[in-house]
Every structure is written in C-alpha cells, then in structure tokens.
Write a protein that holds these residues in place. Structure first.
Motif, PDB file in Angstrom:
ATOM      1  N   TYR A   1     -53.002  79.275 -38.834  1.00  0.00           N
ATOM      2  CA  TYR A   1     -53.095  78.577 -40.582  1.00  0.00           C
ATOM      3  C   TYR A   1     -54.715  78.899 -40.452  1.00  0.00           C
ATOM      4  O   TYR A   1     -55.850  79.500 -39.497  1.00  0.00           O
TER       5      TYR A   1
ATOM      6  N   ARG B   1     -58.916  72.879 -47.028  1.00  0.00           N
ATOM      7  CA  ARG B   1     -57.276  73.331 -47.688  1.00  0.00           C
ATOM      8  C   ARG B   1     -57.018  73.885 -46.383  1.00  0.00           C
ATOM      9  O   ARG B   1     -57.475  74.516 -45.335  1.00  0.00           O
TER      10      ARG B   1
ATOM     11  N   SER C   1     -52.070  78.412 -47.811  1.00  0.00           N
ATOM     12  CA  SER C   1     -49.555  78.496 -47.490  1.00  0.00           C
ATOM     13  C   SER C   1     -50.072  77.204 -48.695  1.00  0.00           C
ATOM     14  O   SER C   1     -49.368  77.488 -48.731  1.00  0.00           O
ATOM     15  N   THR C   2     -51.471  75.994 -48.693  1.00  0.00           N
ATOM     16  CA  THR C   2     -50.716  75.357 -49.853  1.00  0.00           C
ATOM     17  C   THR C   2     -51.961  74.645 -50.571  1.00  0.00           C
ATOM     18  O   THR C   2     -53.421  74.958 -50.423  1.00  0.00           O
ATOM     19  N   ASP C   3     -51.429  73.921 -51.666  1.00  0.00           N
ATOM     20  CA  ASP C   3     -53.022  73.635 -52.788  1.00  0.00           C
ATOM     21  C   ASP C   3     -52.742  72.282 -52.171  1.00  0.00           C
ATOM     22  O   ASP C   3     -54.230  71.730 -52.756  1.00  0.00           O
ATOM     23  N   ALA C   4     -52.445  71.785 -51.188  1.00  0.00           N
ATOM     24  CA  ALA C   4     -52.413  70.601 -50.584  1.00  0.00           C
ATOM     25  C   ALA C   4     -54.476  70.133 -49.941  1.00  0.00           C
ATOM     26  O   ALA C   4     -54.422  71.250 -49.431  1.00  0.00           O
TER      27      ALA C   4
ATOM     28  N   TYR D   1     -49.011  67.530 -42.468  1.00  0.00           N
ATOM     29  CA  TYR D   1     -48.464  68.341 -43.117  1.00  0.00           C
ATOM     30  C   TYR D   1     -47.044  69.606 -42.259  1.00  0.00           C
ATOM     31  O   TYR D   1     -46.516  69.911 -43.382  1.00  0.00           O
TER      32      TYR D   1
END
Length: 276
Positions: A91, A113, A116-119, A140
């Motif tokens: 990641y 962050r 690959s995700t906005d979280a 996650y």
C-alpha cells in the motif's frame, strides 16, 4: 453564539495552544529536550507541509531551520511513515496531520490516508524505551473477510440476512499487518480489541410482528456471542419492498450499500458483547 463581550485575546491564546504553535512549547522544558543534531534535516516538500500544518514558524520550516521539538516531531513522522511502509508494503500512504507528544498527550497521533481509499486512519506513536507504533489500517484490510465470516455463520439460521458491515477502528501493533487472516482473529491468536468492532447487520423480508422480530434478532445475538466475537452490534430489518432494486446475493458482502440505502427500517435491535 458568542456574545460581544468575549475576550478575543483569551480565545486567540487557546487557539494557539491547541494548534501546536509556540504557545504550547516555548518554555524551559523544551530547551532541555534532546536536540537530535545528528539527524539529516534535508526535508521533502511533504515533510515541510506536514510541519507547517502543526507549527506557526512557516518561514523557518521552509528553510529547514527547525527547533528541537520540531526536529523531534519530524523524527516521529519519519518513523511512523517507515513503520506503515514496512507493515503494509503493498500500500501507499500519506500522513496528513498529527499532534505531538506534549504535556497533554502521552503519545503522538498521526492521521493518514492510503491512495486507494478516501478514508482516514489513525496511528499512535509511543516514546518509551524505544519508539513503537499502533494503527488501525489493518481493520480496513480485514473488514470484508470479517464480514464474510459473520455472514456465513448466520445465514443458515437467518435466511433473511442481507449482509454485515464492520468498522474496526482500534489501533493494533506491528503483528496486525497486511497478512492478517480471519482465522487468526477468530481462533484468538490475534484477537480484535475486546470493545471492537462496531458491526451493522442488515436483514430484509416481509412485514413481521414485533414478537417474530425479537426472536430473529435474539437468534443473531446468540450466534455472535457463541462465536466469541466482541464488539457493539446494530441489527436493522428492512421491508423487502423497499430494497427490491438490488440482488441480495450480489450485495451481501457490501453492506455499506445497505447503510446508505434510504429504505423503510421496520425494526432495530442493539446489543453488545464486550470482554470484562
């Protein structure tokens, strides 16, 4: 609403303190901190931007002229980013903000962050005999497998089950990496936090009586507790006419869809299973 008589000087002082600026650090104890003079403080643009978000000395930071407490935070930032990259090599991470260790905070916090995700996720850095970190990104990674496990354990007894969605937010250490498996969680080798996670469980069907609903919800609760899964649970029962636009078999593992669905919820049921 603030009244006109508010002392704006006091408000400004409080804002400076919580922003991590000079007001929180310029004292004799700061001067006594270890000055990491042997560190290479040639900084990347991302590192400068990170420090500028915490401290008010933007011009000095841009020139890499750091005070000892800023050098300390930079060292913590680099350690935290290296920790994330080693723990989750598949990641890509960016640390967005943080709060230093000080008189109010016994550990540094970082918000980060993954591309690959906005979280957003949290990391805690502790400075004891040596530096170490805990984070919640593993939650996650494991969420879908965890929700699949709950679904598969419940579906035979609760055929109206659409799916589940879990929020696993408690921070864990280096051993909870990207290779974490659902087997390690459920067999107790690497358990989740005894107060985590929060799980939404979604069912749908014909209109039923409150008595039948209570029996169904209690059946789900018994399954969860017999499995030894900790956390807080919320069960929603939808009238099937309001969810007929999607195929439950297709969406069963994507219960996030159900969370956002504007559907008629007939019943709700909450329970907890926390460890002592």
């Amino acid at each position: 609403m603030l009244k006109k008589g508010v002392n704006w000087l006091c408000i400004f002082a409080v804002m400076m303190f919580f922003s991590g600026g000079c007001a929180g650090y310029n004292n004799s104890s700061v001067q006594a901190e270890k000055d990491f003079a042997d560190e290479d403080y040639e900084m990347t643009d991302e590192e400068k931007q990170f420090l500028k978000g915490i401290y008010v000395d933007e011009e000095r930071i841009e020139k890499s002229l750091l005070y000892s407490y800023q050098k300390r935070m930079l060292m913590h930032y680099r350690f935290a980013l290296n920790y994330l990259n080693e723990k989750y090599p598949s990641y890509d991470f960016k640390i967005e903000s943080g709060t230093p260790i000080n008189k109010l905070n016994t550990y540094a916090t970082f918000q980060f962050r993954e591309e690959s995700t906005d979280a957003w996720f949290d990391l805690h850095l502790y400075e004891e005999e040596e530096l170490f970190c805990e984070d919640n990104f593993y939650g996650y990674i494991i969420r879908e497998a965890y929700d699949d496990y709950i679904y598969n354990q419940c579906i035979d007894s609760v055929p109206t089950l659409l799916g589940t969605y879990s929020v696993i937010s408690c921070a864990r250490g280096i051993e909870y990496d990207e290779n974490l498996t659902i087997e390690e969680i459920v067999n107790g080798d690497k358990p989740l936090h005894p107060w985590s996670p929060w799980t939404g469980i979604y069912l749908a069907g014909d209109r039923i009586s409150e008595e039948v609903w209570e029996q169904t919800a209690e059946r789900v609760e018994k399954i969860i507790k017999d499995l030894g899964l900790y956390g807080a649970y919320n069960i929603d029962y939808f009238y099937d006419g309001s969810v007929s636009e999607f195929d439950a078999a297709q969406y069963y593992c994507d219960a996030e869809y159900h969370r956002s669905l504007e559907a008629e919820v007939l019943y709700e049921y909450d329970f907890q299973n926390f460890a002592d």
